[in-house]
Design a protein around this motif. Structure first.
Motif, PDB file in Angstrom:
ATOM      1  N   GLU A 137       0.808  -1.219   0.000  1.00  0.00           N
ATOM      2  CA  GLU A 137       0.000   0.000   0.000  1.00  0.00           C
ATOM      3  C   GLU A 137       0.846   1.277   0.000  1.00  0.00           C
ATOM      4  OE1 GLU A 137      -2.659  -3.153   1.887  1.00  0.00           O
ATOM      5  OE2 GLU A 137      -0.522  -2.649   1.799  1.00  0.00           O
ATOM      6  N   VAL A 138       1.914   1.291   0.799  1.00  0.00           N
ATOM      7  CA  VAL A 138       2.709   2.516   0.917  1.00  0.00           C
ATOM      8  C   VAL A 138       3.361   2.906  -0.407  1.00  0.00           C
ATOM      9  CG1 VAL A 138       3.150   2.338   3.392  1.00  0.00           C
ATOM     10  CG2 VAL A 138       4.664   1.138   1.788  1.00  0.00           C
ATOM     11  N   ARG A 139       3.537   1.955  -1.306  1.00  0.00           N
ATOM     12  CA  ARG A 139       4.143   2.267  -2.601  1.00  0.00           C
ATOM     13  C   ARG A 139       3.270   3.203  -3.430  1.00  0.00           C
ATOM     14  NH1 ARG A 139       8.366  -1.194  -4.410  1.00  0.00           N
ATOM     15  NH2 ARG A 139       9.573  -1.738  -2.537  1.00  0.00           N
ATOM     16  N   VAL A 140       1.978   3.212  -3.157  1.00  0.00           N
ATOM     17  CA  VAL A 140       1.082   4.127  -3.876  1.00  0.00           C
ATOM     18  C   VAL A 140       0.531   5.202  -2.946  1.00  0.00           C
ATOM     19  CG1 VAL A 140       0.480   2.519  -5.712  1.00  0.00           C
ATOM     20  CG2 VAL A 140      -0.864   2.524  -3.602  1.00  0.00           C
ATOM     21  N   GLY A 141       1.208   5.420  -1.822  1.00  0.00           N
ATOM     22  CA  GLY A 141       0.855   6.532  -0.947  1.00  0.00           C
ATOM     23  C   GLY A 141      -0.390   6.334  -0.115  1.00  0.00           C
ATOM     24  N   VAL A 142      -0.829   5.075   0.058  1.00  0.00           N
ATOM     25  CA  VAL A 142      -1.964   4.816   0.940  1.00  0.00           C
ATOM     26  C   VAL A 142      -1.489   3.928   2.091  1.00  0.00           C
ATOM     27  CG1 VAL A 142      -3.622   5.087  -0.925  1.00  0.00           C
ATOM     28  CG2 VAL A 142      -2.786   2.806  -0.366  1.00  0.00           C
ATOM     29  N   ALA A 164       5.469  -3.804   5.710  1.00  0.00           N
ATOM     30  CA  ALA A 164       4.440  -2.785   5.492  1.00  0.00           C
ATOM     31  C   ALA A 164       5.047  -1.409   5.251  1.00  0.00           C
ATOM     32  CB  ALA A 164       3.480  -2.726   6.683  1.00  0.00           C
ATOM     33  N   LEU A 165       6.295  -1.198   5.668  1.00  0.00           N
ATOM     34  CA  LEU A 165       6.956   0.095   5.455  1.00  0.00           C
ATOM     35  C   LEU A 165       7.792   0.116   4.185  1.00  0.00           C
ATOM     36  CD1 LEU A 165       8.021   0.987   9.116  1.00  0.00           C
ATOM     37  CD2 LEU A 165       6.079   1.873   7.822  1.00  0.00           C
ATOM     38  N   THR A 166       8.462  -0.993   3.879  1.00  0.00           N
ATOM     39  CA  THR A 166       9.304  -1.009   2.670  1.00  0.00           C
ATOM     40  C   THR A 166       8.494  -1.309   1.417  1.00  0.00           C
ATOM     41  OG1 THR A 166       9.843  -3.374   2.797  1.00  0.00           O
ATOM     42  CG2 THR A 166      11.256  -1.843   4.040  1.00  0.00           C
ATOM     43  N   GLY A 167       7.371  -2.017   1.569  1.00  0.00           N
ATOM     44  CA  GLY A 167       6.594  -2.416   0.394  1.00  0.00           C
ATOM     45  C   GLY A 167       7.274  -3.477  -0.450  1.00  0.00           C
ATOM     46  N   GLU A 168       8.332  -4.104   0.080  1.00  0.00           N
ATOM     47  CA  GLU A 168       9.043  -5.148  -0.675  1.00  0.00           C
ATOM     48  C   GLU A 168       8.113  -6.315  -1.013  1.00  0.00           C
ATOM     49  OE1 GLU A 168      13.158  -6.114   1.148  1.00  0.00           O
ATOM     50  OE2 GLU A 168      11.937  -5.272   2.765  1.00  0.00           O
ATOM     51  N   ARG A 169       8.349  -6.912  -2.162  1.00  0.00           N
ATOM     52  CA  ARG A 169       7.677  -8.149  -2.498  1.00  0.00           C
ATOM     53  C   ARG A 169       8.548  -9.321  -2.039  1.00  0.00           C
ATOM     54  NH1 ARG A 169       4.711  -7.231  -8.359  1.00  0.00           N
ATOM     55  NH2 ARG A 169       3.736  -5.232  -7.829  1.00  0.00           N
ATOM     56  N   PHE A 170       7.879 -10.438  -1.718  1.00  0.00           N
ATOM     57  CA  PHE A 170       8.636 -11.593  -1.252  1.00  0.00           C
ATOM     58  C   PHE A 170       7.953 -12.869  -1.724  1.00  0.00           C
ATOM     59  CE2 PHE A 170       5.919  -9.936   2.103  1.00  0.00           C
ATOM     60  CZ  PHE A 170       5.234 -11.037   2.599  1.00  0.00           C
ATOM     61  N   GLU A 244      -0.632  13.138  -1.021  1.00  0.00           N
ATOM     62  CA  GLU A 244       0.319  12.046  -1.251  1.00  0.00           C
ATOM     63  C   GLU A 244      -0.383  10.822  -1.821  1.00  0.00           C
ATOM     64  OE1 GLU A 244       3.679  11.193   1.552  1.00  0.00           O
ATOM     65  OE2 GLU A 244       2.512   9.359   1.886  1.00  0.00           O
ATOM     66  N   GLY A 245      -1.560  10.496  -1.288  1.00  0.00           N
ATOM     67  CA  GLY A 245      -2.304   9.360  -1.805  1.00  0.00           C
ATOM     68  C   GLY A 245      -2.690   9.550  -3.263  1.00  0.00           C
ATOM     69  N   ARG A 246      -3.138  10.739  -3.595  1.00  0.00           N
ATOM     70  CA  ARG A 246      -3.514  11.014  -4.988  1.00  0.00           C
ATOM     71  C   ARG A 246      -2.299  10.925  -5.908  1.00  0.00           C
ATOM     72  NH1 ARG A 246      -7.203  14.600  -2.270  1.00  0.00           N
ATOM     73  NH2 ARG A 246      -9.350  14.313  -3.023  1.00  0.00           N
ATOM     74  N   GLU A 247      -1.161  11.426  -5.450  1.00  0.00           N
ATOM     75  CA  GLU A 247       0.061  11.364  -6.269  1.00  0.00           C
ATOM     76  C   GLU A 247       0.518   9.923  -6.453  1.00  0.00           C
ATOM     77  OE1 GLU A 247       3.860  11.678  -8.085  1.00  0.00           O
ATOM     78  OE2 GLU A 247       1.987  12.805  -8.229  1.00  0.00           O
ATOM     79  N   GLY A 248       0.461   9.117  -5.397  1.00  0.00           N
ATOM     80  CA  GLY A 248       0.887   7.732  -5.513  1.00  0.00           C
ATOM     81  C   GLY A 248       0.032   6.947  -6.486  1.00  0.00           C
ATOM     82  N   LEU A 249      -1.270   7.135  -6.438  1.00  0.00           N
ATOM     83  CA  LEU A 249      -2.167   6.433  -7.346  1.00  0.00           C
ATOM     84  C   LEU A 249      -1.986   6.918  -8.781  1.00  0.00           C
ATOM     85  CD1 LEU A 249      -5.267   6.412  -5.008  1.00  0.00           C
ATOM     86  CD2 LEU A 249      -3.986   4.396  -5.757  1.00  0.00           C
ATOM     87  N   ALA A 250      -1.761   8.243  -8.937  1.00  0.00           N
ATOM     88  CA  ALA A 250      -1.537   8.784 -10.275  1.00  0.00           C
ATOM     89  C   ALA A 250      -0.233   8.236 -10.858  1.00  0.00           C
ATOM     90  CB  ALA A 250      -1.495  10.304 -10.229  1.00  0.00           C
ATOM     91  N   ALA A 251       0.809   8.156 -10.039  1.00  0.00           N
ATOM     92  CA  ALA A 251       2.095   7.646 -10.509  1.00  0.00           C
ATOM     93  C   ALA A 251       1.969   6.196 -10.963  1.00  0.00           C
ATOM     94  CB  ALA A 251       3.138   7.766  -9.400  1.00  0.00           C
ATOM     95  N   PRO A 258       6.823   7.943  -8.146  1.00  0.00           N
ATOM     96  CA  PRO A 258       6.091   9.011  -7.462  1.00  0.00           C
ATOM     97  C   PRO A 258       7.014  10.192  -7.166  1.00  0.00           C
ATOM     98  CG  PRO A 258       6.596   7.231  -5.944  1.00  0.00           C
ATOM     99  CD  PRO A 258       6.991   6.744  -7.305  1.00  0.00           C
ATOM    100  N   ALA A 259       6.417  11.334  -6.942  1.00  0.00           N
ATOM    101  CA  ALA A 259       7.183  12.570  -6.752  1.00  0.00           C
ATOM    102  C   ALA A 259       8.118  12.484  -5.557  1.00  0.00           C
ATOM    103  CB  ALA A 259       6.229  13.749  -6.601  1.00  0.00           C
ATOM    104  N   TRP A 260       7.767  11.670  -4.547  1.00  0.00           N
ATOM    105  CA  TRP A 260       8.605  11.629  -3.351  1.00  0.00           C
ATOM    106  C   TRP A 260       9.850  10.767  -3.519  1.00  0.00           C
ATOM    107  CZ3 TRP A 260       3.529   9.450  -3.050  1.00  0.00           C
ATOM    108  CH2 TRP A 260       3.459   8.076  -3.109  1.00  0.00           C
TER     109      TRP A 260
END
Length: 267
Positions: A137-142, A164-170, A244-251, A258-260
């Motif tokens: 979720e954090v990868r898209v700002g949510v 949940a913080l890194t958003g890594e896949r495993f 931030e959420g809108r930017e993540g989803l747009a990216a 994303p911009a960040w």
């Protein structure tokens, strides 16, 4: 007529299968899927003829998290409707976690975000070696607020803080190591393995299992009350509707960083 996003079937023994049914979208959930899942769980929970519940995905994937087009749409909802959208996820997870019959997940392919949340909420989780996971979720700002308590309860705070913080896949092996799944079973053997565990479960007294499960959750403070559920829904809605959420989803939709994001510097 359009097929339901959740298909419910049962065998003669009372084992119910809920098949997430949006295969074109990796079974990603939207409002309609959540509503169907909630309706099904509420109808099945008090039914004395239901002995167990199996959740699986239609097609190649178990569940790829939230439908990001739906999330982007929900980010533009007025506050009350946006809160209701978040509460759909919170409620579906709470009902699954507290379902009074034994619950199982059979995981193939993608299992991201809310899909991993579902796995955290069941009693027995089996995966094939090709399954891949992520709390993304954090990868898209949510934020993963609707599944946060269940992640901590299932895999512990330490692993939740990392993924949940890194958003890594495993992969499935890592999911097994951190206790997200109970077993990793070869594709050609997993259906037989599920059938065996279900048959073992049928030897257990239905009321005894319900009471046992209720005591595990209740005595350890693992049931969500209305205040806690409302807090999770509010946190989810607020972050999703933020800049931030809108930017993540747009990216994500535009297939860009994303911009960040700041790339590593050389030298």
């Amino acid at each position: 007529m359009e097929e339901s996003p959740v298909l419910i079937s049962r065998d003669q023994r009372g084992i119910v299968t809920a098949t997430l049914n949006r295969p074109r979208f990796g079974n990603a959930y939207n409002g309609a899927l959540l509503e169907a899942l909630i309706e099904g769980l509420r109808a099945l929970a008090p039914d004395p003829t239901v002995r167990a519940l199996v959740i699986r995905g239609n097609g190649k994937h178990f569940q790829a998290g939230a439908d990001l087009n739906w999330l982007a749409e929900a980010a533009e909802y007025p506050p009350d409707r946006a809160y209701e959208a978040s509460m759909g996820t919170v409620t579906a997870m709470q009902l699954l976690n507290e379902f009074p019959k034994p619950t199982f997940a059979l995981v193939r392919g993608a299992c991201f975000g809310g899909g991993a949340g579902m796995v955290c909420c069941v009693d027995v989780a089996l995966a094939t070696p090709d399954a891949h996971f992520g709390l993304t979720e954090v990868r898209v700002g949510v934020s993963p607020s609707p599944i946060s308590t269940h992640m901590v309860n299932a895999i512990g705070l330490r692993h939740t803080r990392r993924y949940a913080l890194t958003g890594e896949r495993f992969d499935a092996a890592e999911a097994l190591r951190i206790n997200l799944v109970h077993e990793v079973v070869a594709e050609d053997a997993i259906e037989a393995r599920l059938a065996h565990i279900l048959d073992e479960t049928m030897l257990s007294g239905p009321t005894a299992m319900a009471n046992t499960k209720d005591s595990f959750l209740g005595a350890n403070g693992l049931k969500l009350d209305a205040r806690q559920m409302s807090q999770l829904g509010h946190e989810s809605r607020t972050q999703r509707g933020s800049a931030e959420g809108r930017e993540g989803l747009a990216a994500f939709r535009e297939k860009r960083r994303p911009a960040w994001y700041q790339p590593p510097t050389s030298g």
